[in-house]
Write an enzyme that holds these catalytic residues in place. Sequence first.
Site, PDB file in Angstrom:
ATOM      1  N   HIS A   1      19.670  13.828  29.174  1.00 11.35           N
ATOM      2  CA  HIS A   1      19.934  14.007  30.596  1.00 11.35           C
ATOM      3  C   HIS A   1      19.437  12.730  31.268  1.00 11.35           C
ATOM      4  O   HIS A   1      18.317  12.650  31.766  1.00 11.35           O
ATOM      5  CB  HIS A   1      19.190  15.229  31.147  1.00 11.35           C
ATOM      6  CG  HIS A   1      19.305  15.387  32.638  1.00 11.35           C
ATOM      7  ND1 HIS A   1      20.509  15.483  33.281  1.00 11.35           N
ATOM      8  CD2 HIS A   1      18.352  15.426  33.614  1.00 11.35           C
ATOM      9  CE1 HIS A   1      20.305  15.593  34.585  1.00 11.35           C
ATOM     10  NE2 HIS A   1      19.006  15.559  34.811  1.00 11.35           N
TER      11      HIS A   1
ATOM     12  N   ARG B   1      10.343   5.262  32.963  1.00 13.74           N
ATOM     13  CA  ARG B   1      10.352   6.643  32.485  1.00 13.74           C
ATOM     14  C   ARG B   1       9.020   7.015  31.872  1.00 13.74           C
ATOM     15  O   ARG B   1       8.563   8.146  31.995  1.00 13.74           O
ATOM     16  CB  ARG B   1      11.476   6.826  31.450  1.00 13.74           C
ATOM     17  CG  ARG B   1      12.768   7.287  32.034  1.00 13.74           C
ATOM     18  CD  ARG B   1      13.668   7.901  30.994  1.00 13.74           C
ATOM     19  NE  ARG B   1      13.832   7.091  29.809  1.00 13.74           N
ATOM     20  CZ  ARG B   1      14.448   7.515  28.715  1.00 13.74           C
ATOM     21  NH1 ARG B   1      14.942   8.725  28.660  1.00 13.74           N
ATOM     22  NH2 ARG B   1      14.587   6.731  27.660  1.00 13.74           N
TER      23      ARG B   1
ATOM     24  N   ASP C   1      24.924  17.886  34.080  1.00 15.47           N
ATOM     25  CA  ASP C   1      25.879  16.784  33.871  1.00 15.47           C
ATOM     26  C   ASP C   1      27.241  17.318  33.431  1.00 15.47           C
ATOM     27  O   ASP C   1      28.280  16.803  33.857  1.00 15.47           O
ATOM     28  CB  ASP C   1      25.330  15.826  32.802  1.00 15.47           C
ATOM     29  CG  ASP C   1      23.965  15.285  33.176  1.00 15.47           C
ATOM     30  OD1 ASP C   1      23.880  14.491  34.121  1.00 15.47           O
ATOM     31  OD2 ASP C   1      22.978  15.675  32.532  1.00 15.47           O
TER      32      ASP C   1
ATOM     33  N   ARG D   1      28.982  18.595  36.467  1.00 15.21           N
ATOM     34  CA  ARG D   1      29.490  17.467  37.259  1.00 15.21           C
ATOM     35  C   ARG D   1      30.714  16.830  36.606  1.00 15.21           C
ATOM     36  O   ARG D   1      31.677  16.439  37.283  1.00 15.21           O
ATOM     37  CB  ARG D   1      28.388  16.419  37.425  1.00 15.21           C
ATOM     38  CG  ARG D   1      27.262  16.833  38.347  1.00 15.21           C
ATOM     39  CD  ARG D   1      26.079  15.893  38.239  1.00 15.21           C
ATOM     40  NE  ARG D   1      25.044  16.225  39.220  1.00 15.21           N
ATOM     41  CZ  ARG D   1      23.768  15.892  39.095  1.00 15.21           C
ATOM     42  NH1 ARG D   1      23.356  15.220  38.020  1.00 15.21           N
ATOM     43  NH2 ARG D   1      22.896  16.226  40.029  1.00 15.21           N
TER      44      ARG D   1
END
Length: 336
Positions: free
Chosen positions: A181, A94, A154, A157
């Site tokens: 996230h 990341r 999210d 979903r």
Amino acid sequence: MPDSKRPNKAIKVVIVGAGSVGVTTAYALLLDGLASDIVLIDIDRNRALGEVMDLSHAAHLHKARVRVGDYEDCENAAAVIITAGVNQKPGQTRLDLVKTNYALFRDVVPRVAHHAPDTIIVVATNPVDVLTHAAYKLSGFPRERVIGSGTAMDTTRFRHELGKHFGVNPRNVHAVIVGEHGDSQLAVWSLATISGMRLRDYCTAAGIEYDEKALEACATRTKEAAYEIIRRKGKTNYGVASVLVSVLQPIVTDSDAIMTVSRVGSYAGVEDVALSMPCKLNRHGAYQDVPLLLSEEEREALRRSAQSIKDVITSLEEHLKPAEEKAEATEKPEQA
């Protein structure tokens, strides 16, 4: 079209980045009819022009103009959406990803802020929480006017997965994902409801089993959804584009909608970090008026999520420090 969604003739939305997410967002925005002027900005102007030519063949049906622009065209924009950036590659950390995309933000965000000092910046580029924090710092804007798409996707979903599990329309499921996230996101089970009833109570009333393992699997599929989509088609674009338009709707219509979006603040004792909590969105930006009543376990999970993001922000700042110190030393005049 309902009057509340009818676009003001002056509504301009700028999208920085004509990749798949940016272009799909432009198309979704065009179909929704929120804006009368949609501007695409991309370093590859020729590609952006090709996308605009294609989009324009749909625009005549929706009374909106779609065009290629530059940063000067951000002036008077109701919102500027930043989708530009590279995607995470296999094996890439990341921090490596954020270094690359931060370099792009360091160029883009000050230019947006200069030409549109009163706009609202909506960040969609990943890692979205770290880059929302970066956009806040680089723009100099109040925190409510720098919004990351965060866990809005999210949450959508998650409601979809729970709707499938319980056999109800996702619109009747009220449940949120908060925090990062990303991998440390948190499903808030303690506040999840269907038809106003907590999930366990709903199961009792409906005469169905409360299957904790199956519900945890819903949360796992939510967390892993992007990985699964990318593994199959190489990218995600439709879902995130629809969510970005959903974020824009209360901004453009000033409708005080509540959504889980990322914003800089203090969370679970972790200071100066961006992550997602339910926020009230309107034409002034995002406001966190009411804190969630989390359980002790959930509060600790939120703290871990916040700290995970904070660690990346700190690592990025440490990486940037030598370069900034060198630049400052170069700019200082020599002592007589």
